[in-house]
Design a protein around this motif. Structure first.
Motif, PDB file in Angstrom:
ATOM      1  N   ALA A 186       0.851  -1.196   0.000  1.00 57.59           N
ATOM      2  CA  ALA A 186       0.000   0.000   0.000  1.00 57.59           C
ATOM      3  C   ALA A 186       0.885   1.245   0.000  1.00 57.59           C
ATOM      4  O   ALA A 186       1.586   1.510   0.963  1.00 57.59           O
ATOM      5  CB  ALA A 186      -0.917  -0.007   1.214  1.00 57.59           C
ATOM      6  N   GLY A 187       0.833   1.977  -1.084  1.00 54.57           N
ATOM      7  CA  GLY A 187       1.608   3.210  -1.183  1.00 54.57           C
ATOM      8  C   GLY A 187       0.693   4.413  -1.137  1.00 54.57           C
ATOM      9  O   GLY A 187      -0.518   4.294  -0.954  1.00 54.57           O
ATOM     10  N   ASP A 191       9.628  10.452  -5.418  1.00 46.92           N
ATOM     11  CA  ASP A 191       9.620  11.785  -4.814  1.00 46.92           C
ATOM     12  C   ASP A 191       8.219  12.342  -4.616  1.00 46.92           C
ATOM     13  O   ASP A 191       8.043  13.399  -4.015  1.00 46.92           O
ATOM     14  CB  ASP A 191      10.488  12.761  -5.604  1.00 46.92           C
ATOM     15  N   ASP A 192       7.206  11.627  -5.088  1.00 42.71           N
ATOM     16  CA  ASP A 192       5.820  12.034  -4.853  1.00 42.71           C
ATOM     17  C   ASP A 192       5.039  10.937  -4.121  1.00 42.71           C
ATOM     18  O   ASP A 192       3.846  10.804  -4.276  1.00 42.71           O
ATOM     19  CB  ASP A 192       5.133  12.419  -6.162  1.00 42.71           C
ATOM     20  N   GLY A 193       5.754  10.163  -3.328  1.00 41.31           N
ATOM     21  CA  GLY A 193       5.100   9.115  -2.532  1.00 41.31           C
ATOM     22  C   GLY A 193       5.644   7.750  -2.874  1.00 41.31           C
ATOM     23  O   GLY A 193       6.785   7.433  -2.568  1.00 41.31           O
ATOM     24  N   GLY A 194       4.817   6.960  -3.512  1.00 43.58           N
ATOM     25  CA  GLY A 194       5.236   5.605  -3.840  1.00 43.58           C
ATOM     26  C   GLY A 194       5.055   4.686  -2.649  1.00 43.58           C
ATOM     27  O   GLY A 194       4.059   4.758  -1.932  1.00 43.58           O
ATOM     28  N   ALA A 219       7.928  17.565   1.865  1.00 43.20           N
ATOM     29  CA  ALA A 219       8.216  16.457   2.783  1.00 43.20           C
ATOM     30  C   ALA A 219       8.428  15.169   2.006  1.00 43.20           C
ATOM     31  O   ALA A 219       9.352  14.403   2.302  1.00 43.20           O
ATOM     32  CB  ALA A 219       7.083  16.298   3.788  1.00 43.20           C
ATOM     33  N   ALA A 220       7.602  14.927   0.989  1.00 45.65           N
ATOM     34  CA  ALA A 220       7.766  13.725   0.169  1.00 45.65           C
ATOM     35  C   ALA A 220       9.114  13.744  -0.545  1.00 45.65           C
ATOM     36  O   ALA A 220       9.813  12.715  -0.606  1.00 45.65           O
ATOM     37  CB  ALA A 220       6.622  13.618  -0.840  1.00 45.65           C
ATOM     38  N   GLU A 221       9.488  14.875  -1.058  1.00 42.99           N
ATOM     39  CA  GLU A 221      10.783  14.981  -1.740  1.00 42.99           C
ATOM     40  C   GLU A 221      11.938  14.704  -0.781  1.00 42.99           C
ATOM     41  O   GLU A 221      12.899  14.017  -1.131  1.00 42.99           O
ATOM     42  CB  GLU A 221      10.919  16.362  -2.379  1.00 42.99           C
ATOM     43  N   ARG A 222      11.840  15.208   0.441  1.00 47.34           N
ATOM     44  CA  ARG A 222      12.902  14.964   1.429  1.00 47.34           C
ATOM     45  C   ARG A 222      12.948  13.505   1.855  1.00 47.34           C
ATOM     46  O   ARG A 222      14.029  12.913   1.990  1.00 47.34           O
ATOM     47  CB  ARG A 222      12.717  15.872   2.657  1.00 47.34           C
ATOM     48  N   LEU A 223      11.774  12.893   2.061  1.00 52.24           N
ATOM     49  CA  LEU A 223      11.740  11.478   2.438  1.00 52.24           C
ATOM     50  C   LEU A 223      12.325  10.607   1.338  1.00 52.24           C
ATOM     51  O   LEU A 223      13.023   9.626   1.615  1.00 52.24           O
ATOM     52  CB  LEU A 223      10.311  11.042   2.767  1.00 52.24           C
ATOM     53  N   PHE A 224      12.067  10.961   0.094  1.00 51.28           N
ATOM     54  CA  PHE A 224      12.648  10.234  -1.033  1.00 51.28           C
ATOM     55  C   PHE A 224      14.164  10.391  -1.032  1.00 51.28           C
ATOM     56  O   PHE A 224      14.907   9.414  -1.179  1.00 51.28           O
ATOM     57  CB  PHE A 224      12.053  10.725  -2.357  1.00 51.28           C
ATOM     58  N   ALA A 225      14.639  11.606  -0.838  1.00 47.91           N
ATOM     59  CA  ALA A 225      16.081  11.872  -0.817  1.00 47.91           C
ATOM     60  C   ALA A 225      16.769  11.124   0.326  1.00 47.91           C
ATOM     61  O   ALA A 225      17.929  10.726   0.194  1.00 47.91           O
ATOM     62  CB  ALA A 225      16.345  13.371  -0.703  1.00 47.91           C
ATOM     63  N   LYS A 226      16.050  10.903   1.412  1.00 47.28           N
ATOM     64  CA  LYS A 226      16.602  10.181   2.564  1.00 47.28           C
ATOM     65  C   LYS A 226      16.495   8.672   2.405  1.00 47.28           C
ATOM     66  O   LYS A 226      16.964   7.923   3.258  1.00 47.28           O
ATOM     67  CB  LYS A 226      15.878  10.607   3.841  1.00 47.28           C
ATOM     68  N   GLY A 227      15.835   8.223   1.340  1.00 47.76           N
ATOM     69  CA  GLY A 227      15.710   6.791   1.092  1.00 47.76           C
ATOM     70  C   GLY A 227      14.600   6.110   1.867  1.00 47.76           C
ATOM     71  O   GLY A 227      14.621   4.890   2.034  1.00 47.76           O
ATOM     72  N   LEU A 228      13.594   6.879   2.307  1.00 46.50           N
ATOM     73  CA  LEU A 228      12.501   6.295   3.081  1.00 46.50           C
ATOM     74  C   LEU A 228      11.308   5.900   2.222  1.00 46.50           C
ATOM     75  O   LEU A 228      10.514   5.042   2.626  1.00 46.50           O
ATOM     76  CB  LEU A 228      12.055   7.259   4.177  1.00 46.50           C
TER      77      LEU A 228
END
Length: 78
Positions: free
Chosen positions: A24-25, A53-56, A40-49
């Motif tokens: 579930a994304g 970059d738009d969720g997933g 926030a989504a972009e930062r979480l993507f950059a951090k590898g979480l």
């Protein structure tokens, strides 16, 4: 060590993921979502979480972060 507003936005976005299912994304719609959520989504993507970059989907480290976020929320609301 106070949490920054960026960290709070990231925690709020992480809390929207289902921790029980890796299938579930979420999708952050840039045209509809608040700019704080998009960033926030972009930062979480950059951090590898998260995987995009738009969720997933959550990465393994993202799943761990969601579990810890849920534990913290439970402690603070009990």
């Amino acid at each position: 060590m106070p949490l920054s507003s960026d960290h709070i936005d990231e925690l709020n976005l992480l809390s929207q993921f289902e921790s029980s299912s890796g299938q579930a994304g979420i999708k952050v719609h840039r045209g509809d979502a608040a700019s704080e959520t998009v960033q926030a989504a972009e930062r979480l993507f950059a951090k590898g979480l998260i995987t995009q970059d738009d969720g997933g989907y959550l990465t393994p480290m993202g799943s761990e972060a969601v579990e810890l976020t849920q534990k913290l929320h439970s402690i603070l609301t009990s």
